[in-house]
Scaffold this active site. Structure first.
Site, PDB file in Angstrom:
ATOM      1  CD  GLU A   7      12.208   5.786   0.830  1.00 14.45           C
ATOM      2  OE1 GLU A   7      11.015   5.797   1.204  1.00 14.45           O
ATOM      3  OE2 GLU A   7      12.587   6.285  -0.244  1.00 14.45           O
ATOM      4  CD  GLU A  39       9.497   2.336  -1.982  1.00 14.38           C
ATOM      5  OE1 GLU A  39      10.127   1.306  -2.267  1.00 14.38           O
ATOM      6  OE2 GLU A  39       9.764   3.031  -0.997  1.00 14.38           O
TER       7      GLU A  39
HETATM    8  C1  3H9 Z   1       6.357   3.891   0.320  1.00 14.22           C
HETATM    9  O1  3H9 Z   1       6.764   3.648   1.413  1.00 14.22           O
HETATM   10  C2  3H9 Z   1       6.726   5.098  -0.467  1.00 14.22           C
HETATM   11  C3  3H9 Z   1       7.914   5.813   0.103  1.00 14.22           C
HETATM   12  O2  3H9 Z   1       9.021   5.572  -0.706  1.00 14.22           O
HETATM   13  C4  3H9 Z   1       7.642   7.272   0.254  1.00 14.22           C
HETATM   14  C5  3H9 Z   1       7.102   7.936  -0.967  1.00 14.22           C
HETATM   15  C6  3H9 Z   1       6.955   9.426  -0.834  1.00 14.22           C
HETATM   16  N1  3H9 Z   1       0.050   1.772   4.334  1.00 14.22           N
HETATM   17  O3  3H9 Z   1      -1.126  -7.014   3.896  1.00 14.22           O
HETATM   18  P1  3H9 Z   1      -1.856  -7.181   5.175  1.00 14.22           P
HETATM   19  C7  3H9 Z   1      -2.649  -2.320   5.716  1.00 14.22           C
HETATM   20  S1  3H9 Z   1       5.214   2.905  -0.466  1.00 14.22           S
HETATM   21  C8  3H9 Z   1      -1.231   1.675   4.703  1.00 14.22           C
HETATM   22  O4  3H9 Z   1      -3.153  -7.886   5.157  1.00 14.22           O
HETATM   23  P2  3H9 Z   1       0.218  -8.908   6.180  1.00 14.22           P
HETATM   24  C9  3H9 Z   1      -3.403  -3.207   4.743  1.00 14.22           C
HETATM   25  O5  3H9 Z   1      -4.122  -2.435   3.813  1.00 14.22           O
HETATM   26  C10 3H9 Z   1       4.865   1.656   0.723  1.00 14.22           C
HETATM   27  N2  3H9 Z   1      -1.817   0.508   5.028  1.00 14.22           N
HETATM   28  O6  3H9 Z   1      -0.926  -7.831   6.309  1.00 14.22           O
HETATM   29  C11 3H9 Z   1      -4.284  -3.988   5.686  1.00 14.22           C
HETATM   30  O7  3H9 Z   1      -5.363  -3.148   6.036  1.00 14.22           O
HETATM   31  P3  3H9 Z   1      -6.816  -3.763   6.271  1.00 14.22           P
HETATM   32  C12 3H9 Z   1       5.909   0.629   0.755  1.00 14.22           C
HETATM   33  C13 3H9 Z   1      -1.076  -0.580   4.949  1.00 14.22           C
HETATM   34  O8  3H9 Z   1       0.665  -9.205   7.541  1.00 14.22           O
HETATM   35  C14 3H9 Z   1      -3.403  -4.165   6.913  1.00 14.22           C
HETATM   36  O9  3H9 Z   1      -2.405  -3.148   6.832  1.00 14.22           O
HETATM   37  N3  3H9 Z   1       5.457  -0.465   1.555  1.00 14.22           N
HETATM   38  C15 3H9 Z   1       0.264  -0.546   4.561  1.00 14.22           C
HETATM   39  O10 3H9 Z   1      -0.214 -10.021   5.290  1.00 14.22           O
HETATM   40  C16 3H9 Z   1      -2.727  -5.502   6.994  1.00 14.22           C
HETATM   41  O11 3H9 Z   1      -2.041  -5.723   5.762  1.00 14.22           O
HETATM   42  C17 3H9 Z   1       4.789  -1.492   1.043  1.00 14.22           C
HETATM   43  O12 3H9 Z   1       4.565  -1.581  -0.147  1.00 14.22           O
HETATM   44  C18 3H9 Z   1       0.826   0.698   4.261  1.00 14.22           C
HETATM   45  N4  3H9 Z   1       2.112   0.832   3.895  1.00 14.22           N
HETATM   46  O13 3H9 Z   1       1.385  -8.180   5.386  1.00 14.22           O
HETATM   47  C19 3H9 Z   1       4.342  -2.542   2.013  1.00 14.22           C
HETATM   48  N5  3H9 Z   1       0.748  -1.808   4.563  1.00 14.22           N
HETATM   49  O14 3H9 Z   1      -6.670  -4.726   7.403  1.00 14.22           O
HETATM   50  C20 3H9 Z   1       2.906  -2.912   1.769  1.00 14.22           C
HETATM   51  C21 3H9 Z   1      -0.261  -2.595   4.963  1.00 14.22           C
HETATM   52  O15 3H9 Z   1      -7.662  -2.591   6.534  1.00 14.22           O
HETATM   53  N6  3H9 Z   1       2.414  -3.844   2.744  1.00 14.22           N
HETATM   54  N7  3H9 Z   1      -1.363  -1.865   5.201  1.00 14.22           N
HETATM   55  O16 3H9 Z   1      -7.161  -4.448   4.992  1.00 14.22           O
HETATM   56  C22 3H9 Z   1       2.713  -5.154   2.709  1.00 14.22           C
HETATM   57  O17 3H9 Z   1       3.465  -5.632   1.886  1.00 14.22           O
HETATM   58  C23 3H9 Z   1       2.047  -6.028   3.724  1.00 14.22           C
HETATM   59  O18 3H9 Z   1       0.929  -5.337   4.205  1.00 14.22           O
HETATM   60  C24 3H9 Z   1       2.934  -6.411   4.946  1.00 14.22           C
HETATM   61  C25 3H9 Z   1       2.066  -7.134   5.987  1.00 14.22           C
HETATM   62  C26 3H9 Z   1       4.043  -7.349   4.440  1.00 14.22           C
HETATM   63  C27 3H9 Z   1       3.530  -5.191   5.578  1.00 14.22           C
END
Ligand code: 3H9
Length: 711
Positions: A109, A129
């Site tokens: 975004e 999302e």
């Molecule tokens: C959004 O953006 C809403 C908007 O429209 C606005 C609304 C108002 N935030 O998965 P991993 C942490 S909704 C906080 O093991 P990988 C995760 O908890 C969001 N923390 O790594 C972990 O912490 P810990 C849309 C986050 O390399 C660490 O990072 N975005 C977030 O296998 C490592 O994560 C998503 O849905 C976050 N956004 O994969 C993306 N993302 O080490 C969600 C990650 O303490 N994330 N963490 O356990 C993912 O899909 C994967 O984490 C990603 C990396 C592909 C990025």
């Protein structure tokens, strides 16, 4: 500026770098830091263009999901990015978004508010999302269709799947792909744009891809149908289409207002809370309390598998898909031929569907080496046994592994129920032995139960967790008990479903109730797919662990004796046509009615509520015992297992989370009632009783355990 955002002028280009590891989420401080940096760059007369880039492994992976969780729990509002996005888009200097890794959710975004987007070839861009039960809430539903058109926006927002840079370029989501160093490429691109006459394109002002109401109506209707089918029972995938419709029919500001209303409503939903729980549960499972971050991890580059059946060949594909060379051994060349044909067919189907190119298939095929001998077992980093569930045979194979394997090799069994310690005893190195319980089809299913024996070394567990991650799977460490976590809970669930049928339901009625509730498949259909012979053997073996005289299902024996073994014989609980489509079979109903009569079980009308309560609560009760015994580290690990390996509906958060949402008091009370009606198999688990009486939850249990571990 803040520590989270850095501004560094490169002569006439300001480079704004987000530095919020690990994934540059838009946590508090990041939007503010970006706004301050933009303002400084705007004010500086020597700056002609602005680049926004992420430090480390990724661009911005989205809003901070912890913040969303607080908002979903009613503490505070969702993050508000409107001001920042307008500031970016209204900048008088061209703003170039330089994307690598992932631009997800709020990350995309932000990127779409820039005037230009460039990306490395391996970048992924998406609006995931809906996987968290919400919709893009920072104007993504309004800008995305303006850039890519309504059909692609619907596909991206409903599926939640990211697109790769090449496709993003085709769709118009990015302007260029960059080879080589992204930062310098972005600076050069920004200079190119700085000398072009303005104004620079503002996404919110674009309309050319928004279509017309009559043209959009069938697209929206098809999108809603797709959302209903592909994301069954989920609210957000339908809600996101309402927001996309607003983009195509309302002025930008009004569309944003509509999006805001919808995202606020989604955030207040049970589905959203469950999906947020599922997200963090999966990440929590990666944390093993007694494994420090410096536990040695070995790199698994080669493996050998014994047993080229469905599991063996699926595991071989899972390994080859991640570039691991794998030898696949069986005792019969016909089995090897079948396995290789199965693997080739699976890959060819993926090529045909456009999932990957022929070259990728060739590389993967070249990594799988079928063989009748033990060649290469002495150099492999990992040996996996994937033969039938027979302890004596498994012990024999492990004794062979012990003779052949190099000292550092890890020895794994793919057993789904058997005692890892007994298997390990067949070797002189039990510290190297563990269970790696893959789920069928192993190249698809994300779950791997990592079974820790009493002697398994910490480095072996840490290596198995790292391997699961490398295979893009979810590793969950479980204790060594019969059936581990998943199958141990599955057995009572299957058994209860059969009791329901004996008491008056039909298999189709039970399956329909479970599917409507959200399970990926009904339990009888699952049973037929796995094979009734497998289920029969498991049950027979399980009897050794149970008190004699417990109620046993009546019809399974008969179906087994008749050779109705499920899909593979064309008949089991259901009858199957050539397309493996199940049809209710009157013959089964007659068997059930007969068995019930002979055993004095009166048949009655069974309600959907009873089917659901007895099926799900029996799992919760067993899950509570597993948790109390320490065979699962957390209730949320049990949820992760059921969400990633057993088709439990993600928007219900897993069985233990679901129990919390129903209320443990209510669950416990019903279990007590079932106990008095149906006997000992329903004896309430002491932990469940305790938590219910305290008015507590499994979530609170996990939190208390985690804080104790931190002391
Ligand atoms: C959004 O953006 C809403 C908007 O429209 C606005 C609304 C108002 N935030 O998965 P991993 C942490 S909704 C906080 O093991 P990988 C995760 O908890 C969001 N923390 O790594 C972990 O912490 P810990 C849309 C986050 O390399 C660490 O990072 N975005 C977030 O296998 C490592 O994560 C998503 O849905 C976050 N956004 O994969 C993306 N993302 O080490 C969600 C990650 O303490 N994330 N963490 O356990 C993912 O899909 C994967 O984490 C990603 C990396 C592909 C990025």
């Amino acid at each position: 500026m803040s520590e989270l955002v850095n501004l560094s002028p490169e002569q006439d280009v300001a480079v704004i770098t987000i530095q919020n590891p690990p994934v540059n989420a838009l946590s508090p401080g990041v939007p503010e830091g970006m706004a301050a940096a933009l303002e400084a760059a705007e004010r500086d007369p020597s700056i002609r263009a602005i680049v926004i880039i992420g430090e480390g492994r990724t661009f911005i992976a989205g809003a901070d999901i912890r913040e969303l969780e607080h908002a979903a729990q009613g503490h505070g509002a969702p993050p508000e990015l409107h001001g920042l996005l307008a500031q970016i888009e209204d900048s008088s200097k061209p703003v170039v978004m330089a994307i690598h890794g992932t631009a997800l959710g709020g990350g995309l975004e932000v990127a779409m508010a820039g005037h230009y987007r460039i990306a490395t070839a391996d970048a992924q861009l998406g609006q995931p999302e809906v996987n968290l039960g919400i919709i893009p809430g920072a104007e993504g539903t309004q800008r995305l269709p303006r850039l890519v058109g309504l059909p692609a926006a619907i596909e991206m927002c409903v599926s939640g799947k990211p697109v790769a840079a090449a496709q993003a370029l085709r769709l118009g989501l990015i302007d260029r792909m960059i080879d080589g160093d992204l930062r310098s490429g972005a600076i050069a691109f920004a200079r190119e744009k700085a000398i072009q006459p303005g104004p620079h394109p503002k996404t919110r002002q674009r309309h050319e891809k928004l279509g017309s109401p009559p043209a959009n109506a069938p697209l929206l209707a098809a999108g809603r149908e797709q959302a209903r089918q592909r994301r069954r029972n989920m609210a957000a995938p339908l809600a996101v289409i309402d927001a996309l419709e607003a983009a195509a029919s309302l002025p930008f500001e009004e569309g944003c207002q509509k999006e805001r209303e919808i995202v606020t409503e989604c955030l207040a939903s049970d589905q959203c809370r469950a999906l947020l729980h599922a997200f963090f549960a999966e990440r929590a499972a990666a944390k093993i309390p007694d494994l420090s971050s410096d536990t040695p991890i070995s790199d698994i580059r080669s493996a050998a598998i014994v047993g080229a059946g469905t599991m063996g060949s699926g595991i071989a594909m899972a390994l080859a898909n991640s570039g691991i060379s794998v030898r696949l051994k069986d005792v019969e060349s016909a089995s090897l031929d079948r396995a290789i044909a199965r693997i080739r067919q699976t890959y060819a189907a993926a090529v045909e569907k456009g999932r990957f190119l022929q070259g990728v298939m060739d590389q993967r095929m070249a990594l799988v080496h079928p063989q009748l001998s033990d060649e290469g077992f002495d150099t492999a980093d990992l040996l996996i046994e994937a033969v039938v569930e027979n302890l004596a045979l498994k012990k024999q194979i492990f004794a062979g592994f012990d003779r052949l394997a190099k000292p550092e090799c890890i020895l794994a069994s793919n057993t789904s129920t058997l005692d890892i310690d007994q298997i390990a005893e067949a070797t002189g190195r039990p510290h190297k032995v563990l269970g790696l319980h893959f789920f069928s089809p192993a190249h698809v299913m994300r779950l791997v139960e990592i079974v820790r024996g009493k002697d398994t070394a910490k480095s072996v567990i840490a290596t198995a967790m790292a391997l699961a991650k490398k295979l893009r799977k979810v590793g969950v460490v479980v204790g060594n008990c019969w059936g581990f976590v998943g199958n141990r809970m599955m057995l009572p669930y299957m058994r209860e479903a059969q009791f329901l049928v004996e008491e008056g339901a039909t298999p189709a009625q039970v399956d329909q109730a479970l599917c409507d509730w959200g399970m990926a498949m009904g339990i009888f259909a699952v049973d037929d797919m796995g094979g009734l012979d497998v289920q029969w053997h498991v049950r027979e073996e399980r009897k050794a662990f149970e008190k004699p005289g417990l109620r046993q299902p009546l019809v399974l024996d008969e179906l087994y004796r008749m050779g109705r073994l499920g899909q593979k014989t064309g008949a089991g609980w259901y009858r199957y046509d050539g397309n493996r489509k199940p049809a209710p079979d009157p013959e089964v109903l007659a068997l059930v009615e007969n068995a019930a009569r002979e055993n004095g079980i009166p048949r009655r009308t069974i309600t959907t509520d009873e089917i659901l309560e007895r099926s799900i609560y029996i799992m919760i009760n067993e899950g509570s015992r597993i948790l109390e015994e320490g065979h699962a580290l957390r209730a949320s690990d049990i949820d992760t297992i059921y969400l990633t390996g057993y088709g439990f509906p993600p928007y219900r958060g897993g069985p233990m989370w679901y129990a919390d949402t129903v209320g443990l008091r209510k669950v416990y009370r019903r279990i007590e009632e079932f106990h008095s009606l149906h006997g000992e198999l329903w004896a309430p688990a002491p932990l469940l009783k305790h938590l219910a009486e305290e008015g507590s939850t499994f979530t609170a249990f996990d939190a208390a355990k985690a804080s104790l571990a931190r002391l």
